[in-house]
Scaffold this motif. Structure first.
Motif, PDB file in Angstrom:
ATOM      1  N   LEU A  82      21.968  44.324  45.613  1.00 49.57           N
ATOM      2  CA  LEU A  82      22.519  44.725  47.234  1.00 49.57           C
ATOM      3  C   LEU A  82      22.386  44.165  47.750  1.00 49.57           C
ATOM      4  O   LEU A  82      21.825  44.775  48.790  1.00 49.57           O
ATOM      5  CB  LEU A  82      22.135  45.778  46.979  1.00 49.57           C
ATOM      6  CG  LEU A  82      22.711  47.008  45.672  1.00 49.57           C
ATOM      7  CD1 LEU A  82      22.344  48.498  45.935  1.00 49.57           C
ATOM      8  CD2 LEU A  82      24.597  46.964  46.357  1.00 49.57           C
ATOM      9  N   ASP A  84      23.401  41.106  51.458  1.00 46.44           N
ATOM     10  CA  ASP A  84      23.508  40.726  51.725  1.00 46.44           C
ATOM     11  C   ASP A  84      24.386  38.808  51.256  1.00 46.44           C
ATOM     12  O   ASP A  84      23.602  37.776  51.315  1.00 46.44           O
ATOM     13  CB  ASP A  84      23.811  39.958  53.449  1.00 46.44           C
ATOM     14  CG  ASP A  84      24.847  39.898  54.011  1.00 46.44           C
ATOM     15  OD1 ASP A  84      25.442  39.541  53.904  1.00 46.44           O
ATOM     16  OD2 ASP A  84      24.158  39.832  55.303  1.00 46.44           O
ATOM     17  N   ASP A  87      23.879  36.393  53.260  1.00 43.91           N
ATOM     18  CA  ASP A  87      22.472  35.845  54.212  1.00 43.91           C
ATOM     19  C   ASP A  87      22.444  33.950  54.301  1.00 43.91           C
ATOM     20  O   ASP A  87      22.622  33.603  53.108  1.00 43.91           O
ATOM     21  CB  ASP A  87      20.840  35.699  53.436  1.00 43.91           C
ATOM     22  CG  ASP A  87      20.552  36.293  53.767  1.00 43.91           C
ATOM     23  OD1 ASP A  87      19.721  36.873  55.079  1.00 43.91           O
ATOM     24  OD2 ASP A  87      19.289  35.076  53.578  1.00 43.91           O
ATOM     25  N   GLY A 185      17.658  42.155  52.617  1.00 40.82           N
ATOM     26  CA  GLY A 185      18.099  43.595  52.531  1.00 40.82           C
ATOM     27  C   GLY A 185      18.950  43.725  50.766  1.00 40.82           C
ATOM     28  O   GLY A 185      19.451  45.157  50.542  1.00 40.82           O
ATOM     29  N   ALA A 274      19.050  53.312  47.087  1.00 40.94           N
ATOM     30  CA  ALA A 274      18.427  53.757  48.239  1.00 40.94           C
ATOM     31  C   ALA A 274      17.618  53.165  49.529  1.00 40.94           C
ATOM     32  O   ALA A 274      17.658  52.691  50.658  1.00 40.94           O
ATOM     33  CB  ALA A 274      16.927  55.008  48.423  1.00 40.94           C
ATOM     34  N   ARG A 275      17.318  51.974  48.302  1.00 44.37           N
ATOM     35  CA  ARG A 275      15.874  50.885  49.286  1.00 44.37           C
ATOM     36  C   ARG A 275      16.788  49.714  49.651  1.00 44.37           C
ATOM     37  O   ARG A 275      16.313  49.313  50.558  1.00 44.37           O
ATOM     38  CB  ARG A 275      14.874  50.798  48.217  1.00 44.37           C
ATOM     39  CG  ARG A 275      14.454  48.872  48.036  1.00 44.37           C
ATOM     40  CD  ARG A 275      12.467  49.084  49.066  1.00 44.37           C
ATOM     41  NE  ARG A 275      12.525  49.782  47.441  1.00 44.37           N
ATOM     42  CZ  ARG A 275      10.836  49.182  47.143  1.00 44.37           C
ATOM     43  NH1 ARG A 275      11.051  48.139  46.797  1.00 44.37           N
ATOM     44  NH2 ARG A 275      10.452  49.840  46.238  1.00 44.37           N
ATOM     45  N   ALA A 276      17.870  49.760  49.467  1.00 44.30           N
ATOM     46  CA  ALA A 276      18.601  48.411  49.559  1.00 44.30           C
ATOM     47  C   ALA A 276      19.860  48.133  50.961  1.00 44.30           C
ATOM     48  O   ALA A 276      20.371  49.949  50.945  1.00 44.30           O
ATOM     49  CB  ALA A 276      19.695  48.265  48.595  1.00 44.30           C
ATOM     50  N   SER A 277      20.059  47.175  51.597  1.00 50.17           N
ATOM     51  CA  SER A 277      20.756  47.561  52.933  1.00 50.17           C
ATOM     52  C   SER A 277      21.523  46.019  53.221  1.00 50.17           C
ATOM     53  O   SER A 277      22.019  46.327  54.473  1.00 50.17           O
ATOM     54  CB  SER A 277      19.761  47.762  54.203  1.00 50.17           C
ATOM     55  OG  SER A 277      19.110  46.461  53.994  1.00 50.17           O
ATOM     56  N   GLY A 278      21.802  45.969  52.514  1.00 44.30           N
ATOM     57  CA  GLY A 278      22.662  43.723  52.020  1.00 44.30           C
ATOM     58  C   GLY A 278      23.942  44.463  52.131  1.00 44.30           C
ATOM     59  O   GLY A 278      24.795  44.733  52.412  1.00 44.30           O
ATOM     60  N   THR A 279      24.020  45.368  50.584  1.00 46.16           N
ATOM     61  CA  THR A 279      25.461  45.664  50.701  1.00 46.16           C
ATOM     62  C   THR A 279      24.865  46.736  49.912  1.00 46.16           C
ATOM     63  O   THR A 279      23.886  47.551  49.369  1.00 46.16           O
ATOM     64  CB  THR A 279      26.082  44.328  49.487  1.00 46.16           C
ATOM     65  OG1 THR A 279      27.628  44.847  50.026  1.00 46.16           O
ATOM     66  CG2 THR A 279      25.687  44.439  48.626  1.00 46.16           C
ATOM     67  N   ARG A 280      26.429  47.318  49.166  1.00 45.18           N
ATOM     68  CA  ARG A 280      26.323  48.471  48.712  1.00 45.18           C
ATOM     69  C   ARG A 280      26.984  48.678  47.217  1.00 45.18           C
ATOM     70  O   ARG A 280      27.784  47.691  47.019  1.00 45.18           O
ATOM     71  CB  ARG A 280      27.311  49.853  48.946  1.00 45.18           C
ATOM     72  CG  ARG A 280      26.852  50.256  50.936  1.00 45.18           C
ATOM     73  CD  ARG A 280      25.171  50.559  51.045  1.00 45.18           C
ATOM     74  NE  ARG A 280      25.108  51.414  50.485  1.00 45.18           N
ATOM     75  CZ  ARG A 280      23.515  51.988  49.960  1.00 45.18           C
ATOM     76  NH1 ARG A 280      22.800  51.041  50.690  1.00 45.18           N
ATOM     77  NH2 ARG A 280      23.619  52.833  49.350  1.00 45.18           N
TER      78      ARG A 280
END
Length: 284
Positions: A82, A84, A87, A185, A274-280
């Motif tokens: 998950l 980006d 990047d 992320g 929940a930890r990831a922020s790069g993609t879903r």
């Protein structure tokens, strides 16, 4: 699909699997998998096809990758979830790794060709256009030539690191890999770290340093991990707050591994997402 298996490690023909991303997803659906991570080596090229194929099937796709890293003489793989895919650091580093794999494979084939009837064209014939080309494709060429019965036999003989044909390739360190994934992320998990004793170079201090930099977990439920290694690493995971994951490391016909033979607990997947922020995750 609540209650259905979660398999967080599978390869398509984009790297060294034998099925296209679409075929991989259809195989997972047929196997009753509820959540599948596509984790090709050093490439995200299969994500779109996998996600599009999954539409309407009820399966959830976790976009991921298996990042190559080197620690001393050992090759250490880092599962990245998950992150980006756009990047810049990820794009540049994976391109460098793939380029290194390609030229390393060419040099290995040159060495093998001195003793066996094998050409670079034979190896290219085993790969798709966007494959991360490497030793598995050399193994497939050796199988097709009749020198070995299957990939496993190739890696245990001609492609073994003691055979004289082996050569390492460029890859970042595990620490650099964790930092890069986290910066994009993503969520890093150390892949099959207790495989046939290869966990030994990863000392307590190294695992602690990786955990401090954002390592999420250890892939311990994997057919190639030794029981001794898993026992030791479960203790380290508990000590440093790392999660335990499990997966098949499916390669289609490239390995005997079967989808869903090892799985990850739903609560661990929830923490990973929940930890990831790069993609879903992708589900439709």
């Amino acid at each position: 699909m609540p209650g259905t298996p979660i398999d967080l490690h599978a390869h398509s023909a984009v790297s060294d699997g034998t099925e296209t991303p679409a075929e991989l997803v259809r195989a997972a659906v047929a196997a009753g998998i509820g959540t599948l991570a596509i984790t090709d080596h050093d490439s995200t090229a299969g994500w779109v096809e996998a996600i599009e194929t999954a539409a309407g099937t009820g399966i959830t796709i976790i976009p991921g990758m298996e990042l190559s890293t080197n620690y001393g003489p050992a090759s250490v793989h880092m599962l990245a979830y998950l992150f980006d895919p756009l990047d810049g650091a990820i794009i540049a580093e994976t391109a460098r790794i793939r380029e290194g794999r390609l030229h390393r494979a060419e040099r290995i084939v040159e060495r093998i060709a001195a003793d066996y009837d094998l050409t670079w064209d034979d190896v290219l014939a085993e790969a798709t256009d966007d494959s991360t080309l490497g030793r598995p494709h050399i193994a497939d060429a050796l199988v097709r030539k009749g020198y070995v019965p299957d990939r496993s036999a190739a890696f245990e003989s001609i492609l073994h690191w003691r055979s004289g044909y082996y050569e390492k390739y460029y890859a970042p360190s595990p620490l650099e890999g964790v930092r890069m994934i986290v910066a994009a992320g993503g969520v890093p998990v150390l892949a099959h770290p207790a495989t046939h004793g290869r966990y030994r170079p990863m000392s307590d201090a190294v695992i602690r340093e990786l955990a401090d930099e954002g390592l999420f977990g250890l892939e311990l439920d994997h057919r190639d991990n030794t029981e001794e290694g898993k026992r030791d690493l479960r203790q380290l995971a508990a000590r440093y707050g790392l999660e335990i994951t499990g997966a098949s490391d499916y390669h289609g016909a490239g390995k005997p591994n079967r989808l869903g033979e090892n799985t990850t607990a739903p609560e661990v997947l929830e923490k990973l997402i929940a930890r990831a922020s790069g993609t879903r995750p992708a589900f439709r």
